[in-house]
Each structure stands twice: as structure tokens, then as C-alpha cells.
Design an enzyme around this catalytic site. Sequence first.
Site, mmCIF file in Angstrom:
data_model
loop_
_atom_site.group_PDB
_atom_site.id
_atom_site.type_symbol
_atom_site.label_atom_id
_atom_site.label_comp_id
_atom_site.label_asym_id
_atom_site.label_seq_id
_atom_site.Cartn_x
_atom_site.Cartn_y
_atom_site.Cartn_z
ATOM 1 C CE LYS A 1 -11.467 23.596 5.935
ATOM 2 N NZ LYS A 1 -10.767 24.631 6.712
ATOM 3 C CB CYS B 1 -2.245 22.328 8.798
ATOM 4 S SG CYS B 1 -2.758 22.646 10.486
ATOM 5 C CG HIS C 1 -4.445 20.442 5.865
ATOM 6 N ND1 HIS C 1 -4.533 19.608 6.958
ATOM 7 C CD2 HIS C 1 -4.829 21.671 6.300
ATOM 8 C CE1 HIS C 1 -4.945 20.302 8.004
ATOM 9 N NE2 HIS C 1 -5.127 21.563 7.638
ATOM 10 C CD GLN D 1 -9.123 25.404 2.312
ATOM 11 O OE1 GLN D 1 -9.505 26.498 1.896
ATOM 12 N NE2 GLN D 1 -9.066 25.115 3.599
ATOM 13 C CG ASP E 1 -8.417 17.578 1.390
ATOM 14 O OD1 ASP E 1 -9.518 18.124 1.565
ATOM 15 O OD2 ASP E 1 -7.420 17.837 2.094
#
Length: 404
Positions: free
Chosen positions: A224, A362, A121, A201, A198
Site C-alpha cells: 500500500k 472486507c 477490516h 491504511q 492497524d
Amino acid sequence: MLDINKIRSDFPILSQKVNGKPLVYFDNGATSQKPQVVIDAISKYYQEINANIHRGVHTLSQLATDAYEISRGKLQNHINAKFAHEVLFTSGTTHGINLVANGFASILKPGDEVLVSALEHHSNIVPWQMLCEKTGATLRVIPMNENGELIMSEYDTLLSDKTKIVTVNHISNALGTVNPIKYMIDKAHEVGAAILIDGAQAVPHLKPDVQELDCDFYVFSGHKICGPTGTGILYGKEAWLNKLPPYQGGGEMIKEVTFEKTTYAELPHKFEAGTPNIAGGIVLGTAVDYMNEVGFDNIQQQEKELLEYGTKRLLEIEGLKIFGTAKEKTSVISFNIEGIHPYDIGTIIDKLGIAVRTGHHCAQPIMDFFKIPGTLRASFAFYNTKEEIDVMVEAIKKAQLMLS
């Protein structure tokens, strides 16, 4: 197994209509919906204990401080951090990445290398580009293949004693690829590099165990995982957090201030300048409690079925191509229909009550790799159903007829 009707009743927004049609919400990769328990917890904070934290001796301040630190403890347990002070509250994944990148400005020098992956991203690309421009370090990219998987042999080749930090997502937001992060962490450590994961997600789908993974940093956003926007977590190993300088200056993050010199507070407060999103931090703990009550085994089973069913149904549509066909993948399907711009389909099916994401997500380098302007992305959560997938497929077929 999940009682899907009970689960859906926990989310008030799922019962509403959009453009006169029942809402089908398949944009969970952008943000999840919020259960009533989370919505109620936000109101409860402001109605009952609203006060600033860590600074007051009065009762409300004490209650708010306790609730905030209890939430930090919940998050520590959720990711299995060794210490509560290794868990920093942030405004989200982007904030956490920038905090670490800013800290590495005091470590890197010309000739050093930062490794990012082709699946990132923008929030896990741009801060590192800025860091390299500032320090003279070089940004290197781990390439991907046509299935949307990182090429591990290339990663092995890129690693060297010049590598100071590797930064990679756990799961790709654009393609749903689950990266082999344990392998990548171990290989980075072999050359003495730090590694940041990261997890934005990943955390909606699984529980990361940061001690088992042995990552140096792990970041994610609260919105999220059924929590409020403007919340997130940066986990960092104690040794690394002690090594990095503060990201921001102000109240809360200091031990003593004079005009001659300032000394900084101990972890975690060293990195938590100013009044935080107190309600958000507290309610993020509520959201994590809810997710654990649903159960991540149940979540994974439901989403696995949705991914398999959604893939099968979408591939029935003539001219439809799926981007991202990794062997290890979560409940995200990015696709296009030959000859039709994804934005046009997304706009039409919105009129039928269906929310999907269109664009580059993104993640422009991924779109450039496939030589496309963007995709439609359907990202499923545990509260979605196969019946909703059927509705989406029929809507796409209607849009295809209209646009052909």
C-alpha cells in the site's frame, strides 16, 4: 508542491489504457501502484545478489543479508522505533495481526476482554474472534456513530482491568476515518492493557512515530506504500516481543535444536521462521525511500485537495450519498447512488477505464451498520489528479443514465 507530471511519469502503469481508455486508478486503498525505481530494484536483486540470507559465508549471501538488514534499519527510522530488532518483516498486515493474536493465546484466560472497534477490516476482527474462542476471553466492540467515527465515551466505558488488549485501525479502509489513536493508546495503558494499531491504511498518507504514539504494536503492509505485495512490518515494543512466544517454528528462528529441547533465537529472528521474502523486504526499503523523497507533507497536501475536490464533485450527482463524513478523514470516498447497486456502476465505469472498488471492502460490520450491501469506494493517492476525478464523475453520470 508536487510536480504531478514528474510524479506520474515515475509510475509506468499510469500511462496505459484500459478498455481503450486512459487508466484512472482510484483503488489505492486496495493496493498502490509501483514506481519504476521499485520495479527496477526487484530486478536488480535477482540479477545481482540473489542468495539466502543470515546463513551463508559466501559473498552473495553476505550482500543479500546486508541489503535486507539495511532495509530493516530504513523501516526502523521511518517509524522511529527504538531498536531495529523491534521491526519484524511479515507478509503483510494480516500476518502481523495473527502473529500477535497467536501470542496472546498464552496470556489470556476466561473473563479477560479484547476490545476491537466497529470500524475494523476483517483481518483485525477474525484473528481476535479465533483467539477468544481458543482462550475463553470475551470480544467487546467499540461502537461508531452515523458519521463513521468511534464513540470515545463508549470506549472509555468499555475499558476496565479485564481489558488485556485493544486493537484498532489508525485509518478506516472503508470510510477513510482517522481515529484518535493517541488518546486510545493512552487510555488503554491507564488500565494496563496493550494496544495494537492497524496502520495498513495510514502509512500511505503519513509517517507514524511509534515512540511518540507509545503503541505496543503497529502493523502495516508494503504493497500500500508503493512496495511489493507479500511484504509488511510488525513493530512491537521489545518487552512485548520478548514476552510473546514464537508464532512459527522452523529454520532461522532457533538458537539450538536437539530432539529433547529447542531454544529460540534473539529478536527479531525469533519471529522470522524460514526463508523470508528477501527481495520484497529489501525493496520495501526502496519504496519507503521513494515515499520520503516525495515527502509526506506534499503527499498530505495533494491528497487533501483531492478529497475536498472529489467530495464536492461527487455530491453534484443527484441521489449520491457519501458514507463516512468524519471530521478527521483521509482521501477515501465511499458512496452509493440511490436505487442502483454499486457493483453495476463499478462494472460500467470500468469499461471507461476507471478503477474503483465495489463491495463491503472486507468491512461487513460497517455495511451492516448503514444497512447497505456495500459501496463504491474511490481512494486517491498522491499521483492522482483533479482531472481524473472529473473523468470519474462524468463516467458515473453516464452509468446512472444507463441504469436508471
